[in-house]
Each structure stands twice: as C-alpha cells, then as structure tokens.
Design a protein around this motif. Structure first.
Motif, short mmCIF file in Angstrom:
data_model
loop_
_atom_site.label_atom_id
_atom_site.label_comp_id
_atom_site.label_asym_id
_atom_site.label_seq_id
_atom_site.Cartn_x
_atom_site.Cartn_y
_atom_site.Cartn_z
N ALA A 40 -47.53 -36.70 -24.22
CA ALA A 40 -46.24 -36.46 -23.60
C ALA A 40 -46.34 -36.64 -22.08
N ASN A 41 -45.20 -36.72 -21.43
CA ASN A 41 -45.16 -36.82 -19.97
C ASN A 41 -45.30 -35.44 -19.35
N VAL A 42 -46.05 -35.38 -18.24
CA VAL A 42 -46.26 -34.14 -17.49
C VAL A 42 -46.21 -34.47 -16.00
N ILE A 43 -46.08 -33.46 -15.18
CA ILE A 43 -46.18 -33.62 -13.73
C ILE A 43 -47.53 -33.05 -13.31
N LEU A 44 -48.34 -33.88 -12.66
CA LEU A 44 -49.67 -33.47 -12.21
C LEU A 44 -49.63 -33.08 -10.74
N ASP A 45 -50.07 -31.88 -10.44
CA ASP A 45 -50.22 -31.41 -9.06
C ASP A 45 -51.70 -31.27 -8.76
N GLN A 46 -52.09 -31.67 -7.54
CA GLN A 46 -53.49 -31.58 -7.13
C GLN A 46 -53.59 -31.02 -5.72
N ASP A 69 -44.34 -29.21 -25.96
CA ASP A 69 -45.43 -30.19 -26.06
C ASP A 69 -46.79 -29.54 -25.92
N PHE A 70 -46.98 -28.74 -24.86
CA PHE A 70 -48.31 -28.23 -24.54
C PHE A 70 -48.37 -26.72 -24.29
N GLY A 71 -47.33 -26.00 -24.59
CA GLY A 71 -47.26 -24.58 -24.28
C GLY A 71 -48.22 -23.69 -25.04
N ILE A 94 -43.06 -20.82 -17.80
CA ILE A 94 -42.30 -20.70 -16.57
C ILE A 94 -40.88 -20.24 -16.90
N ASP A 95 -40.38 -19.29 -16.15
CA ASP A 95 -38.99 -18.82 -16.22
C ASP A 95 -38.49 -18.60 -17.64
N ASP A 96 -37.64 -19.50 -18.14
CA ASP A 96 -37.01 -19.31 -19.44
C ASP A 96 -37.90 -19.76 -20.61
N GLY A 97 -39.09 -20.25 -20.32
CA GLY A 97 -40.02 -20.63 -21.36
C GLY A 97 -39.88 -22.05 -21.87
N LEU A 98 -39.00 -22.84 -21.27
CA LEU A 98 -38.87 -24.24 -21.69
C LEU A 98 -39.97 -25.11 -21.10
N LEU A 99 -40.46 -24.70 -19.94
CA LEU A 99 -41.55 -25.42 -19.28
C LEU A 99 -42.76 -24.51 -19.17
N CYS A 100 -43.93 -25.12 -19.00
CA CYS A 100 -45.15 -24.34 -18.79
C CYS A 100 -45.99 -24.98 -17.69
N GLU A 101 -46.80 -24.14 -17.05
CA GLU A 101 -47.81 -24.58 -16.09
C GLU A 101 -49.15 -24.43 -16.75
#
Length: 107
Positions: A40-46, A69-71, A94-101
């Motif tokens: 799946a697509n993710v945003i990578l922070d470094q 996808d990855f939670g 994160i927040d409402d649980g739709l996204l994760c870090e």
C-alpha cells in the motif's frame, strides 16, 4: 458568504469525503510499502535529530499509513518502504483511528 452552521456542515462533508478515500490524503507524497501480503501507499518521514551536544546525528524513520493496511503491525515485523528494509518498532493509531504512525528501524 456561508453561515457558521453552513461552514461547519461543509467542513464535515469534506472530512467525510477524506475519510471515505484516504488515498487522496496519501496520494501526493506516497511511496510504496510492503509487509507480508500487503502492499500500500504510505508517507515516509525521516526527521534528523542532533544528540549528545551536537556530536551525534540520528534519524527517526516513521511512516503514516491507513490503519486498515498496516495498523496491526507489531514490533519486530519486517516491512519494505520505498525499496528499503525496515523493522517495526511501534505502531500507534492517530486521532480517529483511520490512520496510523509506524516507527521504524532500518535493517
């Protein structure tokens, strides 16, 4: 000009549309990630941190992904992000649980 009630309704509709298609949120800055059978697509922070009185430079690797996808990834799980191998350190909703870090360690 919108009334406060109309403005709030419009913001709620925009949020609902985003929640329905998180791919829009991830689309512009996304890289591909694979763990097990899931890709799946993710945003990578470094982000880099300077430690020990400016003597050490450290990089914290982290991705933001759809929780669907990855939670459920747990510590020690292997994941490949943008063709680089990592191990999961921690997964947080994160927040409402739709996204994760997901905090990562390069291997």
């Amino acid at each position: 000009l919108l009334s406060p009630k109309q403005s709030a309704k419009l913001r709620l509709m925009a949020f609902d549309a985003l929640a329905d298609d998180l791919g829009v949120f991830l689309g512009d800055f996304a890289v591909s990630a694979t763990s097990g059978a899931t890709t799946a697509n993710v945003i990578l922070d470094q982000p880099s941190q300077v430690l020990a009185g400016d003597m050490v430079l450290s990089t914290d690797y982290q991705i933001t992904a759809k929780a669907s996808d990855f939670g459920t990834l747990t510590a020690g799980t292997s994941i490949t992000v943008d063709s680089v191998a990592y191990k999961v350190r921690e997964t947080r909703l994160i927040d409402d649980g739709l996204l994760c870090e997901i905090l990562l360690q390069k291997v």
